[in-house]
Motif scaffolding. Structure first.
Motif, mmCIF file in Angstrom:
data_model
loop_
_atom_site.group_PDB
_atom_site.id
_atom_site.type_symbol
_atom_site.label_atom_id
_atom_site.label_comp_id
_atom_site.label_asym_id
_atom_site.label_seq_id
_atom_site.Cartn_x
_atom_site.Cartn_y
_atom_site.Cartn_z
ATOM 1 N N ILE A 1 0.829 -1.208 0.000
ATOM 2 C CA ILE A 1 0.000 0.000 0.000
ATOM 3 C C ILE A 1 0.863 1.257 0.000
ATOM 4 O O ILE A 1 0.572 2.235 -0.702
ATOM 5 C CB ILE A 1 -0.940 -0.016 1.227
ATOM 6 C CG1 ILE A 1 -1.912 -1.196 1.104
ATOM 7 C CG2 ILE A 1 -1.710 1.292 1.324
ATOM 8 C CD1 ILE A 1 -2.855 -1.313 2.271
ATOM 9 N N ARG A 2 1.958 1.255 0.792
ATOM 10 C CA ARG A 2 2.827 2.435 0.856
ATOM 11 C C ARG A 2 3.403 2.750 -0.521
ATOM 12 O O ARG A 2 3.426 3.921 -0.944
ATOM 13 C CB ARG A 2 3.944 2.188 1.867
ATOM 14 C CG ARG A 2 4.938 3.354 1.975
ATOM 15 C CD ARG A 2 6.024 3.049 2.968
ATOM 16 N NE ARG A 2 5.465 2.894 4.306
ATOM 17 C CZ ARG A 2 6.205 2.594 5.370
ATOM 18 N NH1 ARG A 2 7.510 2.414 5.244
ATOM 19 N NH2 ARG A 2 5.648 2.469 6.554
ATOM 20 N N GLN A 3 3.889 1.733 -1.214
ATOM 21 C CA GLN A 3 4.450 1.957 -2.539
ATOM 22 C C GLN A 3 3.383 2.445 -3.516
ATOM 23 O O GLN A 3 3.651 3.305 -4.355
ATOM 24 C CB GLN A 3 5.079 0.655 -3.043
ATOM 25 C CG GLN A 3 6.324 0.231 -2.257
ATOM 26 C CD GLN A 3 6.805 -1.152 -2.637
ATOM 27 O OE1 GLN A 3 6.018 -1.976 -3.095
ATOM 28 N NE2 GLN A 3 8.081 -1.426 -2.430
ATOM 29 N N ARG B 1 2.733 7.619 7.166
ATOM 30 C CA ARG B 1 1.746 7.904 8.215
ATOM 31 C C ARG B 1 0.442 7.151 7.955
ATOM 32 O O ARG B 1 -0.252 6.739 8.887
ATOM 33 C CB ARG B 1 1.481 9.410 8.295
ATOM 34 C CG ARG B 1 2.642 10.202 8.877
ATOM 35 C CD ARG B 1 2.331 11.691 8.864
ATOM 36 N NE ARG B 1 1.196 11.992 9.720
ATOM 37 C CZ ARG B 1 1.278 12.264 11.024
ATOM 38 N NH1 ARG B 1 2.466 12.244 11.608
ATOM 39 N NH2 ARG B 1 0.207 12.539 11.725
ATOM 40 N N ILE B 2 0.112 6.981 6.668
ATOM 41 C CA ILE B 2 -1.139 6.283 6.344
ATOM 42 C C ILE B 2 -0.991 4.771 6.502
ATOM 43 O O ILE B 2 -1.873 4.103 7.043
ATOM 44 C CB ILE B 2 -1.577 6.632 4.905
ATOM 45 C CG1 ILE B 2 -1.962 8.124 4.827
ATOM 46 C CG2 ILE B 2 -2.753 5.764 4.468
ATOM 47 C CD1 ILE B 2 -2.292 8.587 3.426
ATOM 48 N N THR B 3 0.161 4.252 6.034
ATOM 49 C CA THR B 3 0.290 2.790 5.966
ATOM 50 C C THR B 3 0.885 2.147 7.210
ATOM 51 O O THR B 3 0.725 0.940 7.399
ATOM 52 C CB THR B 3 1.173 2.407 4.761
ATOM 53 O OG1 THR B 3 2.476 3.027 4.902
ATOM 54 C CG2 THR B 3 0.542 2.880 3.470
ATOM 55 N N GLU C 1 -10.155 6.551 11.025
ATOM 56 C CA GLU C 1 -10.786 5.353 10.478
ATOM 57 C C GLU C 1 -9.948 4.102 10.704
ATOM 58 O O GLU C 1 -10.466 3.040 11.045
ATOM 59 C CB GLU C 1 -11.044 5.546 8.977
ATOM 60 C CG GLU C 1 -12.124 6.551 8.629
ATOM 61 C CD GLU C 1 -11.619 7.979 8.687
ATOM 62 O OE1 GLU C 1 -10.421 8.169 9.033
ATOM 63 O OE2 GLU C 1 -12.401 8.901 8.399
ATOM 64 N N VAL C 2 -8.610 4.241 10.518
ATOM 65 C CA VAL C 2 -7.737 3.089 10.744
ATOM 66 C C VAL C 2 -7.736 2.709 12.219
ATOM 67 O O VAL C 2 -7.689 1.521 12.574
ATOM 68 C CB VAL C 2 -6.309 3.400 10.255
ATOM 69 C CG1 VAL C 2 -5.382 2.224 10.510
ATOM 70 C CG2 VAL C 2 -6.310 3.743 8.773
#
Length: 468
Positions: A6-8, A187-189, A218-219
């Motif tokens: 997901i990060r990539q 930060r998201i993944t 949400e996470v």
């Protein structure tokens, strides 16, 4: 195919969007600058041509070639974008020009003045690039015309320099955006990766893992829900373990009860067999002796024949009782072992019924076998051969007894009509438990039992029991 996390994916998406935007903005800027500079170039060319037309009118009327040449030469030198200037007479012939040696081929006819042409400007391709050729009439064309060629080379160089600056700025912004994209994607993944790590650990069996450092987004809500699911999973797992243990205990108790039931059944068979052999047989034997004595002493021939007939009936009953006693508990099973018992039973079966029955074995006797396994094999052979007579139309039966991998393997196969799923359903509806009983005998011994249709279309039973 390259697998991206997901990060990539987020990182590549941001960079791709940035470069797409940079390409789009570059194209817009290039097109805008090109159109703007071209319009400016044409406007300046028009102004220069108008100035020359107003100034050169008197020179042309007085046929002052030198003044005309001096005017267009000075104008050409003062304006870098002016590639050439030509003065045409009213007929379109060249009056003066700024070319150093000679007119280029085709330049005269490349552009002509038209009254209905609102711009009187034409783009001409040359070795130096695109030339904007502008025609302005002198005294409405009665005196002549002024043609000026405005080169786009300077404008293109200016645009190219600006595009280089834009490229440098884009690269700088791309580097900054790369850092920002990396930080944003991380930060998201990062919470998602922690969640995946915990999920993998729980899937591997470590139910103590939990997601930590939960944020209010949400996470974070997903992580909290996952932790609750893991707690519920532990509770369910504990309940399943408890039920499984109870089920295992009940299964052990069930196996013990089945073994006890089979043991009691065999003891009862042994007792009945012994009573039939000892008491009933002896009583019938005494009865036969008495009948023979009475027959010998009878004076009436009819009575004597009746006694002999009764004696024969009693003898037949005695043979049936002895056969029944042997079926209930064959003495050879206790005295000679399972191989000899099966061999004798198959031989007697072959003599009694019109079915070719064969027994194959690679061992003379099996010592590493307990009484329960011995009885299981013998009863399965007994039940299987009886089923051949009752339920199939077989003319040939083969019984094979071998030892493989520290296991006893029994195979019984025939060339009958085979067995179908409907046969099992019919047997269950009629409360016939022969096959079920054979399977129970094997499973309580820790073995395996299978029944299927063989390649010849008949029935094949395979039994495997572990040795002691």
């Amino acid at each position: 195919m390259i697998k991206l996390n997901i990060r990539q994916k987020i990182f590549i998406t941001i960079l791709a969007s940035l470069f797409s935007l940079a390409i789009l903005l570059g194209w817009i800027i290039w097109d805008s600058l090109t159109n703007m500079l071209r319009e400016d170039l044409i406007n300046r060319g028009n102004n220069i041509a108008i100035h020359i037309s107003e100034t050169s009118s008197d020179y042309i009327l007085f046929d002052d070639n030198y003044a005309v040449h001096q005017l267009i030469s000075e104008t050409h030198q003062l304006n870098e974008d002016v590639r050439y200037i030509m003065i045409l007479d009213s007929s379109g012939a060249v009056y003066e020009h700024t070319f150093p040696d000679f007119l280029p081929k085709g330049i005269t006819n490349a552009h002509t003045y038209s009254d209905d042409n609102t711009s009187n400007t034409k783009s001409i391709s040359s070795d130096e690039g695109t030339i904007q050729d502008i025609i302005v009439p002198i005294e409405d064309g009665e005196v002549g015309y002024v043609r000026i060629g405005m080169s786009e080379e300077q404008a293109n160089q200016y645009i190219f320099s600006k595009m280089i600056e834009l490229l440098i700025v884009t690269l700088v912004v791309a580097l900054v955006a790369t850092g920002i994209a990396y930080i944003i994607s991380r930060r998201i993944t990062s919470p998602i990766q922690r969640l995946v790590h915990v999920a993998s650990g729980i899937s591997a069996g470590d139910l103590s893992l939990r997601v930590k450092n939960i944020k209010k987004d949400e996470v974070g809500e997903l992580a909290s829900t996952f932790n609750e699911m893991a707690d519920n999973l532990i509770n369910s797992h504990n309940q399943i373990d408890t039920l499984l243990k109870e089920l295992q205990e009940k299964e052990k108790l069930r196996s013990k009860l089945i073994l006890k039931l089979l043991s009691v059944q065999e003891d009862e068979r042994r007792r009945i067999s012994r009573e039939l052999h000892d008491e009933t047989s002896q009583a019938l034997t005494s009865l036969m002796v008495t009948m023979r004595v009475l027959a010998n002493e009878a004076k009436d021939e009819e009575q004597q024949q009746l006694l002999y007939t009764s004696r024969d009936i009693a003898a037949d009953i005695l043979r049936q009782i002895r056969d029944l006693a042997v079926d209930l508990r064959p003495p050879i099973l206790d005295n000679m072992g399972i191989v000899s018992a099966v061999k004798t039973y198959v031989k007697d079966f072959n003599e009694k019924y019109d079915v070719d029955t064969f027994f194959y074995t690679s061992v003379t006797e099996i010592k590493e076998i307990d009484d329960n396994a011995t009885l299981a094999i013998y009863r399965i052979v007994q039940e299987s051969l009886n089923n051949v007579i009752k339920h199939t139309e077989a003319t040939k039966v083969e019984v094979t007894l071998t030892i493989e991998d520290n296991h006893i393997k029994l195979i019984i196969t025939d060339n009958g009509q085979g067995i179908k799923e409907t046969d099992f359903m019919k047997a269950q509806a009629q409360n016939r438990i022969g096959i079920h009983g054979m399977k129970e005998r094997v499973e309580v011994q820790g073995g395996s039992f299978s029944i299927q249709t063989n390649q010849q279309g008949g029935t094949e039973i395979i039994v495997t029991l572990p040795l002691q």
